[in-house]
Design a protein around this motif. Structure first.
Motif, mmCIF file in Angstrom:
data_model
loop_
_atom_site.group_PDB
_atom_site.id
_atom_site.type_symbol
_atom_site.label_atom_id
_atom_site.label_comp_id
_atom_site.label_asym_id
_atom_site.label_seq_id
_atom_site.Cartn_x
_atom_site.Cartn_y
_atom_site.Cartn_z
ATOM 1 N N LEU A 1 0.844 -1.287 0.442
ATOM 2 C CA LEU A 1 0.280 -0.236 -0.310
ATOM 3 C C LEU A 1 0.916 1.455 -0.284
ATOM 4 C CD1 LEU A 1 -2.873 -0.871 2.267
ATOM 5 C CD2 LEU A 1 -3.003 -0.899 0.000
ATOM 6 N N ASP A 2 1.964 1.928 0.691
ATOM 7 C CA ASP A 2 2.908 2.605 0.107
ATOM 8 C C ASP A 2 3.365 2.968 -0.476
ATOM 9 O OD1 ASP A 2 2.476 2.930 3.561
ATOM 10 O OD2 ASP A 2 4.003 2.083 4.256
ATOM 11 N N ASN A 3 3.482 1.232 -1.634
ATOM 12 C CA ASN A 3 3.713 2.078 -2.577
ATOM 13 C C ASN A 3 3.211 2.278 -4.345
ATOM 14 O OD1 ASN A 3 6.896 1.393 -2.038
ATOM 15 N ND2 ASN A 3 6.211 -1.231 -2.474
ATOM 16 N N CYS A 4 2.062 2.282 -3.859
ATOM 17 C CA CYS A 4 0.598 3.060 -3.995
ATOM 18 C C CYS A 4 0.567 4.525 -3.743
ATOM 19 C CB CYS A 4 -0.574 2.019 -3.927
ATOM 20 S SG CYS A 4 -0.386 0.757 -5.031
ATOM 21 N N ASN A 5 1.045 5.022 -4.425
ATOM 22 C CA ASN A 5 1.582 7.098 -3.956
ATOM 23 C C ASN A 5 0.405 7.636 -4.301
ATOM 24 O OD1 ASN A 5 4.419 5.891 -3.433
ATOM 25 N ND2 ASN A 5 4.912 6.202 -5.552
ATOM 26 N N PHE A 6 -0.072 6.753 -5.478
ATOM 27 C CA PHE A 6 -1.864 7.624 -5.127
ATOM 28 C C PHE A 6 -3.464 7.456 -4.656
ATOM 29 C CE2 PHE A 6 0.258 6.775 -9.360
ATOM 30 C CZ PHE A 6 0.838 8.240 -9.503
ATOM 31 N N LEU A 7 -2.817 6.323 -3.803
ATOM 32 C CA LEU A 7 -3.801 5.903 -2.770
ATOM 33 C C LEU A 7 -4.356 7.424 -1.535
ATOM 34 C CD1 LEU A 7 -3.715 2.067 -1.815
ATOM 35 C CD2 LEU A 7 -5.771 3.693 -2.857
ATOM 36 N N SER A 8 -5.035 7.969 -1.342
ATOM 37 C CA SER A 8 -5.208 8.678 0.589
ATOM 38 C C SER A 8 -5.402 7.280 1.301
ATOM 39 C CB SER A 8 -5.953 8.488 0.436
ATOM 40 O OG SER A 8 -7.668 8.225 0.371
ATOM 41 N N THR A 9 -4.739 8.656 2.648
ATOM 42 C CA THR A 9 -4.623 7.628 3.637
ATOM 43 C C THR A 9 -5.755 7.559 4.091
ATOM 44 O OG1 THR A 9 -2.783 9.388 4.671
ATOM 45 C CG2 THR A 9 -4.115 8.016 6.187
ATOM 46 N N GLU A 10 -6.624 7.437 3.875
ATOM 47 C CA GLU A 10 -8.408 7.164 4.750
ATOM 48 C C GLU A 10 -7.966 6.222 3.344
ATOM 49 O OE1 GLU A 10 -12.827 8.461 4.212
ATOM 50 O OE2 GLU A 10 -11.361 9.617 3.950
ATOM 51 N N GLN A 11 -8.092 5.821 2.367
ATOM 52 C CA GLN A 11 -8.234 4.327 1.212
ATOM 53 C C GLN A 11 -7.363 3.533 2.125
ATOM 54 O OE1 GLN A 11 -7.505 6.208 -1.979
ATOM 55 N NE2 GLN A 11 -9.670 6.476 -2.924
ATOM 56 N N ARG A 12 -6.250 3.662 2.375
ATOM 57 C CA ARG A 12 -5.422 2.832 2.998
ATOM 58 C C ARG A 12 -5.283 2.032 4.624
ATOM 59 N NH1 ARG A 12 0.380 5.908 2.193
ATOM 60 N NH2 ARG A 12 0.669 5.994 -0.449
ATOM 61 N N GLN A 13 -6.294 3.349 4.836
ATOM 62 C CA GLN A 13 -7.052 2.492 6.920
ATOM 63 C C GLN A 13 -8.141 1.394 5.741
ATOM 64 O OE1 GLN A 13 -8.105 6.293 8.958
ATOM 65 N NE2 GLN A 13 -5.652 6.473 9.453
ATOM 66 N N ILE A 14 -8.796 1.729 5.414
ATOM 67 C CA ILE A 14 -10.362 1.431 5.000
ATOM 68 C C ILE A 14 -9.273 -0.368 4.346
ATOM 69 C CG2 ILE A 14 -11.923 1.012 2.756
ATOM 70 C CD1 ILE A 14 -11.991 4.053 3.428
ATOM 71 N N ILE A 15 -8.578 -0.400 3.748
ATOM 72 C CA ILE A 15 -7.751 -1.675 2.874
ATOM 73 C C ILE A 15 -7.530 -2.474 3.969
ATOM 74 C CG2 ILE A 15 -6.522 -2.862 1.315
ATOM 75 C CD1 ILE A 15 -6.835 -0.390 -0.545
ATOM 76 N N MET A 16 -6.940 -1.797 5.184
ATOM 77 C CA MET A 16 -5.844 -2.897 6.052
ATOM 78 C C MET A 16 -7.295 -2.944 6.931
ATOM 79 S SD MET A 16 -2.914 -2.753 5.662
ATOM 80 C CE MET A 16 -2.345 -3.062 7.346
#
Length: 302
Positions: A170-185
């Motif tokens: 997810l860190d390598n997906c630079n175009f994801l927002s912090t909120e989107q990363r939290q949703i996936i996690m």
């Protein structure tokens, strides 16, 4: 005068364009309807051919509004037909032919490809498709970018038990927002919890299945022993009372007792005790107990 003629020509051109567009849209809809009908009737190869014909026609008028959507719809139908044919290896060449590369595919087409290859556990292909598409800068602004990342994590990484690698991915997906990363996690943790719960339930069911035959065998053995004791006491009682009964009566009782005994033995051998329902087993046990009490030496008057 010249101005009036120009207006008439312009008006005719607009009418002609509108007529041509409506005709094209009608043709596109007919292609989709035909392909969908063939898919539903399980004519998969003709369905693929119909999709290819419609796609080629739509690509000629790709600049017209709605033509790209037609290409996408027919591509998705073709992927489903390939999946039904179990010809998943033909999907990528087909996609590359339609879109001239994976990176230019719409998000839904990419998701279909990932799901198809994940279903047959071709995870290496899933990895290649996802990486090629996500690395294209043009796709970062597309609404489906998040959906592709989410799908890859839940349907490719988790089945391979690579949840430890998800944060770095997810860190390598630079175009994801912090909120989107939290949703996936969060969704990943929920999926892991459900998988662990399902594993525990499966082990519990397996344990119960292993223990149940032992319990049934023990109950059957107990019932059989109880039955033997009752019949033995009946024999002793019959011997004691035989001096007061006629020979004919004694023989009739003996025949009934022996027949009953062998009937019970055959029932036990056939696993009848183990296959009875709870209510029937309760009645069976009650009958045996009643027989035991009926011929018990301790019964008053005996």
């Amino acid at each position: 005068m010249a101005s009036g003629q120009a207006k008439v020509l312009s008006s005719r051109t607009n009418v002609s364009d509108k007529f041509e567009k409506s005709t094209l849209f009608q043709q596109f809809e007919e292609y989709k309807e035909t392909a969908t009908e063939l898919l539903l009737f399980r004519d998969f190869r003709p369905c693929v051919l119909a999709c290819q014909t419609g796609i080629n026609q739509a690509k000629i008028y790709i600049e017209i509004d709605g033509a790209k959507e037609v290409v996408e719809s027919l591509t998705l139908i073709a992927i489903q037909a390939y999946a039904e044919l179990n010809s998943w290896q033909e999907v990528l060449p087909f996609i590359q032919q339609v879109y001239n590369g994976i990176e230019t595919c719409p998000p839904r087409v990419v998701q279909f490809c990932i799901l198809l290859h994940a279903k047959v556990k071709e995870y290496a292909q899933c990895h290649v498709i996802t990486n090629i598409w996500l690395r294209c800068p043009k796709n970062a602004t597309i609404e489906g970018y998040f959906d592709v990342v989410q799908l890859y994590v839940l349907h490719v990484m988790l089945p391979q038990e690579k949840e430890a690698l998800v944060p770095s991915f997810l860190d390598n997906c630079n175009f994801l927002s912090t909120e989107q990363r939290q949703i996936i996690m969060s969704e990943m943790k929920q999926s892991l919890a459900e998988r662990e719960s399902g594993s525990k339930d499966s082990k519990k069911i397996e344990k119960n299945a292993l223990e149940k035959p032992l319990e049934t065998e023990e109950n059957a053995s107990h019932g059989k022993s109880h039955l033997h004791k009752a019949l033995k006491r009946f024999g002793v009682l019959l011997a004691k009372k035989s001096s007061f009964l006629s020979f004919d009566t004694v023989m009739k009782i003996a025949v009934v007792a022996v027949s009953f005994y062998f009937l019970m033995i055959q029932a036990n051998k056939a696993g009848m005790m183990t296959s009875l329902s709870g209510a029937t087993a309760f009645v069976w046990k009650g009958a045996v107990n009643h027989l035991y009490r009926l011929f018990s030496l301790a019964r008053p008057g005996r």
